[in-house]
Design a protein around this motif. Structure first.
Motif, PDB file in Angstrom:
ATOM      1  N   ILE A 218     -16.028   1.112   6.593  1.00  0.00           N
ATOM      2  CA  ILE A 218     -15.570  -0.076   7.312  1.00  0.00           C
ATOM      3  C   ILE A 218     -14.155   0.077   7.862  1.00  0.00           C
ATOM      4  N   ALA A 219     -13.421   1.089   7.417  1.00  0.00           N
ATOM      5  CA  ALA A 219     -12.067   1.308   7.932  1.00  0.00           C
ATOM      6  C   ALA A 219     -11.594   2.696   7.533  1.00  0.00           C
ATOM      7  N   VAL A 220     -10.555   3.155   8.217  1.00  0.00           N
ATOM      8  CA  VAL A 220      -9.935   4.442   7.915  1.00  0.00           C
ATOM      9  C   VAL A 220      -8.422   4.262   7.922  1.00  0.00           C
ATOM     10  N   LEU A 221      -7.751   4.782   6.901  1.00  0.00           N
ATOM     11  CA  LEU A 221      -6.290   4.796   6.868  1.00  0.00           C
ATOM     12  C   LEU A 221      -5.841   6.142   7.407  1.00  0.00           C
ATOM     13  N   GLU A 222      -5.174   6.122   8.554  1.00  0.00           N
ATOM     14  CA  GLU A 222      -4.788   7.357   9.227  1.00  0.00           C
ATOM     15  C   GLU A 222      -3.269   7.511   9.266  1.00  0.00           C
ATOM     16  N   GLY A 223      -2.803   8.713   9.014  1.00  0.00           N
ATOM     17  CA  GLY A 223      -1.364   8.976   9.028  1.00  0.00           C
ATOM     18  C   GLY A 223      -1.018  10.306   8.404  1.00  0.00           C
ATOM     19  N   HIS A 224      -1.694  10.634   7.289  1.00  0.00           N
ATOM     20  CA  HIS A 224      -1.476  11.942   6.691  1.00  0.00           C
ATOM     21  C   HIS A 224      -1.955  13.037   7.637  1.00  0.00           C
ATOM     22  N   GLN A 235      -2.026  -3.096  -8.742  1.00  0.00           N
ATOM     23  CA  GLN A 235      -2.807  -3.990  -9.588  1.00  0.00           C
ATOM     24  C   GLN A 235      -3.410  -5.146  -8.799  1.00  0.00           C
ATOM     25  N   ASN A 236      -2.726  -5.617  -7.770  1.00  0.00           N
ATOM     26  CA  ASN A 236      -3.263  -6.735  -6.995  1.00  0.00           C
ATOM     27  C   ASN A 236      -4.280  -6.304  -5.950  1.00  0.00           C
ATOM     28  N   GLN A 237      -4.553  -4.975  -5.884  1.00  0.00           N
ATOM     29  CA  GLN A 237      -5.582  -4.423  -5.002  1.00  0.00           C
ATOM     30  C   GLN A 237      -5.263  -4.580  -3.515  1.00  0.00           C
ATOM     31  N   ARG A 238      -4.054  -4.981  -3.163  1.00  0.00           N
ATOM     32  CA  ARG A 238      -3.707  -5.210  -1.761  1.00  0.00           C
ATOM     33  C   ARG A 238      -2.824  -4.108  -1.190  1.00  0.00           C
ATOM     34  N   PHE A 239      -2.404  -3.189  -2.056  1.00  0.00           N
ATOM     35  CA  PHE A 239      -1.631  -2.039  -1.614  1.00  0.00           C
ATOM     36  C   PHE A 239      -2.189  -0.779  -2.266  1.00  0.00           C
ATOM     37  N   LEU A 240      -2.014   0.323  -1.574  1.00  0.00           N
ATOM     38  CA  LEU A 240      -2.491   1.614  -2.062  1.00  0.00           C
ATOM     39  C   LEU A 240      -1.429   2.657  -1.773  1.00  0.00           C
ATOM     40  N   ALA A 241      -1.216   3.565  -2.717  1.00  0.00           N
ATOM     41  CA  ALA A 241      -0.326   4.701  -2.502  1.00  0.00           C
ATOM     42  C   ALA A 241      -1.163   5.968  -2.432  1.00  0.00           C
ATOM     43  N   SER A 242      -0.799   6.868  -1.533  1.00  0.00           N
ATOM     44  CA  SER A 242      -1.537   8.117  -1.353  1.00  0.00           C
ATOM     45  C   SER A 242      -0.590   9.301  -1.369  1.00  0.00           C
ATOM     46  N   ALA A 243      -1.082  10.422  -1.883  1.00  0.00           N
ATOM     47  CA  ALA A 243      -0.275  11.646  -2.002  1.00  0.00           C
ATOM     48  C   ALA A 243      -1.009  12.784  -1.317  1.00  0.00           C
ATOM     49  N   SER A 244      -0.248  13.641  -0.622  1.00  0.00           N
ATOM     50  CA  SER A 244      -0.900  14.596   0.264  1.00  0.00           C
ATOM     51  C   SER A 244      -0.237  15.973   0.268  1.00  0.00           C
ATOM     52  N   LEU A 254      -3.439  -3.070   2.461  1.00  0.00           N
ATOM     53  CA  LEU A 254      -4.887  -3.109   2.612  1.00  0.00           C
ATOM     54  C   LEU A 254      -5.388  -4.381   3.283  1.00  0.00           C
ATOM     55  N   ASP A 255      -4.496  -5.329   3.558  1.00  0.00           N
ATOM     56  CA  ASP A 255      -4.875  -6.480   4.382  1.00  0.00           C
ATOM     57  C   ASP A 255      -4.912  -6.093   5.859  1.00  0.00           C
ATOM     58  N   THR A 256      -4.023  -5.176   6.240  1.00  0.00           N
ATOM     59  CA  THR A 256      -3.947  -4.754   7.649  1.00  0.00           C
ATOM     60  C   THR A 256      -4.438  -3.331   7.850  1.00  0.00           C
ATOM     61  N   ASN A 257      -4.586  -2.573   6.745  1.00  0.00           N
ATOM     62  CA  ASN A 257      -4.944  -1.149   6.786  1.00  0.00           C
ATOM     63  C   ASN A 257      -3.915  -0.319   7.540  1.00  0.00           C
TER      64      ASN A 257
END
Length: 318
Positions: A218-224, A235-244, A254-257
């Protein structure tokens, strides 16, 4: 123009890649594992290594996971075994054999009664914690399994890996294949929202978001710009951290992706990442053998009241 920030502090002690990191419940201590064969406990407030253990085995530690009650660590190694550690006594009390290659991924069931492991032998195994027996073996058809995760209700298992380049969804009791979510390249990391409605997969340069009722993306987070080795949810499920492997850690709304705040720049591949329970401390482990921390009051506000769009730029360590 994307801004960059650097960590608050770097911690030295490991002599090879840091492959895993978990926060203990007090939010001021973390345990790490490394290809140098050690597991280490760190005091983040003092910035020191409290203990290190090499003595149990002469093997590289590729993966680790903390039990839901915070009392036990499961570790996976290149001697093909899974071990359980008592966090308080820092001793191994169980050792499980069954895999035929590196144990590269681990996850606990929500009730703490089972451990899920993934291996370069292409299988995922479910272990009974009390007996140490394998209660389910899944032949995933991945050449190597890089990521495993339980759904929040423990009815499904997701695996990601190399050949097939996909996320595969399995029935957690029978091991039957439920669905295959094809990717263009290998899948290195997985995360599931606590309500079970969304599944995230980290691949090359992007993070896919799947609706678990239809298994459609349903969506893709693009940037890496390279492999996404780790993803961790607030914990609130509205933010995500990614490591690359592009040497950065990024924060996503995650509200705006969309990416928010500065990207956190490292000197080498970022192999693992973990957020404290309150979301105020992000710890990353790298290929350069160092551990890095970043703290932000703004991040805490994001968790509690969804205030602020990004991270405060930290001060450089002197």
């Amino acid at each position: 123009m994307t801004t960059t920030a650097t960590p608050n502090q770097s911690l030295r002690g490991h002599t090879n890649q840091v492959r895993g990191v978990v926060h203990l419940p007090d939010a001021r201590q973390v345990i790490t594992c490394s290809l140098d064969g050690s597991m280490r406990l760190w005091d983040l407030e003092r910035g020191i290594n409290v203990w290190v253990s090499y003595h149990v085995y002469d093997a590289k530690v590729w993966s680790m996971a903390l039990s839901p009650n915070g009392k036990t660590i499961a570790s996976g190694c290149d001697d093909d075994k899974v071990r359980l550690w008592n966090v308080e006594t820092r001793e191994v009390f169980a050792e499980w054999a069954g895999h035929g290659h590196v144990v590269s991924a681990l996850c606990w069931s929500g009730n703490g009664e089972q451990v899920l492991s993934g291996s370069w032998d292409g299988t995922a195994r479910v272990w009974n914690v009390k007996t140490g027996e394998t209660v389910l073996t899944i032949e995933t058809e991945h050449r190597h399994v890089f990521a495993v995760i339980y759904s929040p209700d423990a009815t499904k298992i997701a695996t990601g890996g190399f050949d097939e380049n996909a996320v595969k969804i399995w029935d957690a009791k029978t091991g039957e294949l439920v669905d295959t979510l094809k990717h263009l390249i290998q899948v290195w990391s997985l995360a599931w929202t606590s309500d079970g409605k969304k599944l995230f997969s980290g691949s090359h340069g992007s993070i896919g978001i799947f609706d678990t009722t239809t298994w459609q993306q349903i969506a893709v987070l693009e940037g890496h710009t390279h492999l996404v080795y780790a993803i961790t949810l607030f914990q609130n499920q509205r933010f995500l951290a990614s490591a690359s492997a592009d040497n950065t850690t990024r924060l996503w709304n995650l509200d705006t992706n969309l990416q928010v705040g500065p990207l956190l720049q490292h000197e080498d591949f970022v192999r693992c990442a973990a957020l404290s329970v309150d979301g105020t401390v992000l710890v990353t482990g790298c290929q350069d053998s160092k551990l890095y921390t970043m703290e932000s009051r703004t991040t805490a506000l994001c968790l509690s009241a969804f205030l602020g769009a990004g991270l405060r730029k930290p001060q450089r360590q002197r």
